[in-house]
Design an enzyme around this catalytic site. Structure first.
Site, mmCIF file in Angstrom:
data_model
loop_
_atom_site.group_PDB
_atom_site.id
_atom_site.type_symbol
_atom_site.label_atom_id
_atom_site.label_comp_id
_atom_site.label_asym_id
_atom_site.label_seq_id
_atom_site.Cartn_x
_atom_site.Cartn_y
_atom_site.Cartn_z
ATOM 1 N N TYR A 1 -39.829 14.673 35.798
ATOM 2 C CA TYR A 1 -39.100 13.777 34.830
ATOM 3 C C TYR A 1 -39.739 12.252 34.712
ATOM 4 O O TYR A 1 -39.520 11.563 33.976
ATOM 5 C CB TYR A 1 -37.594 13.760 35.102
ATOM 6 C CG TYR A 1 -37.076 15.048 35.073
ATOM 7 C CD1 TYR A 1 -37.729 15.983 34.377
ATOM 8 C CD2 TYR A 1 -35.810 15.162 35.438
ATOM 9 C CE1 TYR A 1 -37.056 17.223 34.458
ATOM 10 C CE2 TYR A 1 -35.126 16.400 35.179
ATOM 11 C CZ TYR A 1 -35.776 17.511 34.810
ATOM 12 O OH TYR A 1 -35.139 18.687 34.836
ATOM 13 N N SER B 1 -35.455 27.668 39.775
ATOM 14 C CA SER B 1 -35.156 27.288 38.326
ATOM 15 C C SER B 1 -36.199 28.136 37.501
ATOM 16 O O SER B 1 -37.432 28.225 37.791
ATOM 17 C CB SER B 1 -35.487 25.953 37.965
ATOM 18 O OG SER B 1 -35.301 25.381 36.700
ATOM 19 N N LYS C 1 -27.370 15.518 28.865
ATOM 20 C CA LYS C 1 -28.112 13.957 28.964
ATOM 21 C C LYS C 1 -27.769 13.546 27.655
ATOM 22 O O LYS C 1 -27.554 13.935 26.567
ATOM 23 C CB LYS C 1 -29.337 13.920 29.379
ATOM 24 C CG LYS C 1 -30.373 14.322 28.277
ATOM 25 C CD LYS C 1 -30.885 13.156 27.442
ATOM 26 C CE LYS C 1 -31.981 13.230 26.511
ATOM 27 N NZ LYS C 1 -32.294 11.816 26.065
ATOM 28 N N LYS D 1 -36.176 18.690 42.064
ATOM 29 C CA LYS D 1 -37.024 19.935 41.937
ATOM 30 C C LYS D 1 -38.604 19.863 42.569
ATOM 31 O O LYS D 1 -39.262 18.684 42.160
ATOM 32 C CB LYS D 1 -37.106 20.334 40.606
ATOM 33 C CG LYS D 1 -35.625 20.561 39.881
ATOM 34 C CD LYS D 1 -35.556 20.893 38.568
ATOM 35 C CE LYS D 1 -34.186 20.671 37.879
ATOM 36 N NZ LYS D 1 -33.879 19.380 37.674
ATOM 37 N N ASP E 1 -28.942 15.586 38.029
ATOM 38 C CA ASP E 1 -29.809 16.160 37.877
ATOM 39 C C ASP E 1 -31.337 15.570 37.791
ATOM 40 O O ASP E 1 -31.576 15.107 36.699
ATOM 41 C CB ASP E 1 -29.602 17.435 36.989
ATOM 42 C CG ASP E 1 -30.662 18.439 36.875
ATOM 43 O OD1 ASP E 1 -30.323 19.299 37.933
ATOM 44 O OD2 ASP E 1 -31.759 18.767 36.288
ATOM 45 N N HIS F 1 -39.009 24.487 40.533
ATOM 46 C CA HIS F 1 -38.929 24.090 39.081
ATOM 47 C C HIS F 1 -39.334 25.259 38.307
ATOM 48 O O HIS F 1 -38.621 25.477 37.367
ATOM 49 C CB HIS F 1 -39.809 22.671 38.902
ATOM 50 C CG HIS F 1 -39.334 21.972 37.729
ATOM 51 N ND1 HIS F 1 -39.275 20.596 37.692
ATOM 52 C CD2 HIS F 1 -38.332 22.348 36.590
ATOM 53 C CE1 HIS F 1 -38.864 20.274 36.311
ATOM 54 N NE2 HIS F 1 -38.424 21.397 35.803
#
Length: 325
Positions: free
Chosen positions: A48, A168, A271, A77, A43, A110
């Site tokens: 990020y 999302s 994570k 995203k 993902d 996103h």
């Protein structure tokens, strides 16, 4: 591994690895370790700031023959600054370039937040500020209807750049509106969900509409300690019902909470940068929680949301921006 069948017929691995807040320098080796441990669902997101490193790791495992591209599920995203239809393909192609692949398995909007466009060559990832160097930097919005962004997302599927599209951080009202005009229905909704934020009505609604749900931050507060958005006292892992189930089953509290996530029918994307926990997190498919244990853990719900733009946007980006109220 267990899977969720999407409304497109594709199979989404129920457990994946989330790259939010993962140190870019560690990512290539983490990808390798994750694939060796059995992970196939990764993902990612533009915001990020580490898709280039994820791409290096993916290229390495494919070159070494640890798996084939078709074995992997890659999610990314669309960031808030690329909502205008003319920028959606540009953003997607940048992600494809960074991940070193020709196609995404899933591409999500996103946030239901449309910010002013920042050219890739000027700043990437664009972040939340329009101009970080301004005397009083803030988020600057631009009015782009979700319907226009969604149509551009559909065109990515038509062009073969993306297999599945979704959203999302959307709620029922936005999804219901989206379904009224979508030519290609959303395959997945990704939301924050954990025992303190069970979101049962939203998940039930998505099930009725055949939209799979992925839960980010499935362990709750642990994702937010480093950001001072939660404290150790907020950890669900210390709850007696979680510890009792862990003792009964010979598992860790984290494994109990992750098992609760997949057993309720969502996919989850925890994570970790710890190799041992990487293996621990995926080792949740050899046991089941009883209905009583599932109910007890669900009863921990506090409607506690850690990732809320209505809170963090004002404190971190000088802009009051609620989206859930």
């Amino acid at each position: 591994m267990e899977y969720l069948k999407l409304n497109t017929g594709d199979q989404l691995p129920q457990l994946g690895y989330g790259f939010w807040k993962v140190d870019p320098q560690k990512i290539p080796s983490i990808v390798k370790q994750a694939v060796e441990a059995g992970y196939r669902h990764f993902d990612c997101a533009c915001d990020y700031g580490n898709e280039t490193e994820v791409g290096q790791g993916i290229a390495s495992v494919l070159k070494e023959g640890q798996c084939q591209r078709d074995d992997l599920w890659l999610t990314s995203k669309l960031w808030n600054t690329f909502h205008a239809p003319e920028h959606v393909e540009e953003a997607c192609k940048k992600t494809l370039h960074d991940l070193q692949v020709d196609q995404l398995d899933l591409y999500l909007i996103h946030f239901p937040i449309s910010l002013k466009y920042v050219p890739i060559e000027k700043r990437y990832p664009p972040g939340w500020f329009f101009d970080p160097e301004a005397e009083h930097p803030k988020m600057e919005t631009t009015p782009v209807p979700i319907s226009e962004t969604w149509q551009a997302m559909e065109e990515l599927v038509d062009a073969g750049l993306v297999k599945n599209i979704g959203v999302s951080n959307f709620g029922t009202s936005l999804i219901r509106d989206l379904l009224s005009y979508a030519r290609i229905r959303p395959a997945v909704l990704q939301i924050e969900s954990h025992p303190y934020l069970t979101q049962e009505k939203l998940i039930r609604y998505c099930k009725e509409e055949e939209i799979a749900v992925t839960a980010f931050s499935p362990l709750g507060a642990l994702s937010y300690l480093s950001l001072d958005m939660a404290s150790q006292d907020d950890s669900v892992l210390t709850q007696p019902v979680v510890k009792a189930a862990a003792k009964q089953l010979g598992k860790t509290p984290a494994q109990i909470v992750l098992r609760w996530g997949v057993q309720r029918g969502t996919s989850i994307v925890p994570k970790t940068e710890n190799p041992d926990r990487l293996i621990e997190n995926i080792s949740i498919f050899d046991f089941e929680l009883t209905p009583g244990e599932m109910h007890a853990i669900s009863s921990l719900n506090q409607n506690r949301r850690f990732n809320d733009p209505g809170d963090f946007a004002e404190s971190a980006f000088n802009t009051f921006f609620p989206i859930y109220e």
